[in-house]
Design a protein around this motif. Structure first.
Motif, PDB file in Angstrom:
ATOM      1  N   LYS A 105       0.838  -1.199   0.000  1.00  0.00           N
ATOM      2  CA  LYS A 105       0.000   0.000   0.000  1.00  0.00           C
ATOM      3  C   LYS A 105       0.874   1.250   0.000  1.00  0.00           C
ATOM      4  CE  LYS A 105      -4.219  -1.684   2.246  1.00  0.00           C
ATOM      5  NZ  LYS A 105      -5.057  -1.615   3.460  1.00  0.00           N
ATOM      6  N   GLU A 107       3.976   1.452  -1.060  1.00  0.00           N
ATOM      7  CA  GLU A 107       4.632   1.504  -2.374  1.00  0.00           C
ATOM      8  C   GLU A 107       3.662   2.038  -3.430  1.00  0.00           C
ATOM      9  OE1 GLU A 107       6.400  -1.770  -5.461  1.00  0.00           O
ATOM     10  OE2 GLU A 107       6.854  -2.077  -3.338  1.00  0.00           O
ATOM     11  N   ASN A 108       2.440   1.568  -3.384  1.00  0.00           N
ATOM     12  CA  ASN A 108       1.417   2.019  -4.329  1.00  0.00           C
ATOM     13  C   ASN A 108       1.165   3.521  -4.174  1.00  0.00           C
ATOM     14  OD1 ASN A 108      -0.525   1.772  -6.324  1.00  0.00           O
ATOM     15  ND2 ASN A 108      -2.127   1.117  -4.899  1.00  0.00           N
ATOM     16  N   TYR A 111       4.019   5.440  -5.793  1.00  0.00           N
ATOM     17  CA  TYR A 111       3.889   5.454  -7.258  1.00  0.00           C
ATOM     18  C   TYR A 111       2.799   6.428  -7.716  1.00  0.00           C
ATOM     19  CZ  TYR A 111       6.993   1.410  -7.768  1.00  0.00           C
ATOM     20  OH  TYR A 111       8.066   0.569  -7.768  1.00  0.00           O
ATOM     21  N   LYS A 112       1.667   6.442  -7.000  1.00  0.00           N
ATOM     22  CA  LYS A 112       0.586   7.358  -7.354  1.00  0.00           C
ATOM     23  C   LYS A 112       1.035   8.801  -7.198  1.00  0.00           C
ATOM     24  CE  LYS A 112      -3.478   4.493  -6.415  1.00  0.00           C
ATOM     25  NZ  LYS A 112      -4.648   4.313  -5.554  1.00  0.00           N
TER      26      LYS A 112
END
Length: 116
Positions: A105, A107-108, A111-112
């Motif tokens: 989460k 990491e996501n 990236y976002k």
């Protein structure tokens, strides 16, 4: 006169026959079919349902016949907290997976944020 092993102590044990009767009724288990699997007369299976206590070996065989760990179900009635080694392993695995999900989460989210 009741046998000494049948005398209830401070923490009474469940009536095994009633426990089996309720389980069979709730799960739609055919007593006659279980009797055939155990290679006993249907009348013997009926007598099991009336008995307050049954031998471990009988409970084991019935558990195998119905493909259910009835011994664990009975043990869950004990007023003693106990975690099996399998439960401990599953809890450890669950914790590791939760940590992995949290890392993914994060990491996501990174990236976002980079894509904005």
């Amino acid at each position: 006169m009741a046998q000494k092993y049948q005398t209830q102590g401070a923490v009474p044990y469940p009536h095994i026959g009633q426990f089996l009767r309720k389980y069979f009724a709730a799960k739609g288990v055919n007593r006659a079919e279980v009797a055939r699997q155990l290679n006993i007369a249907d009348s013997t299976a009926t007598k099991y349902m009336a008995q307050e206590s049954l031998q471990f070996g009988i409970l084991w065989k019935i558990s195998v016949a119905v493909n259910r760990n009835l011994l664990a179900d009975l043990a869950s009635h004990l007023p003693i907290a106990y975690t099996t080694p399998r439960e401990t392993a599953l809890e450890t695995e669950l914790k590791a997976l939760q940590e992995e999900v949290n890392a993914l989460k994060l990491e996501n989210k990174i990236y976002k944020d980079l894509l904005k």
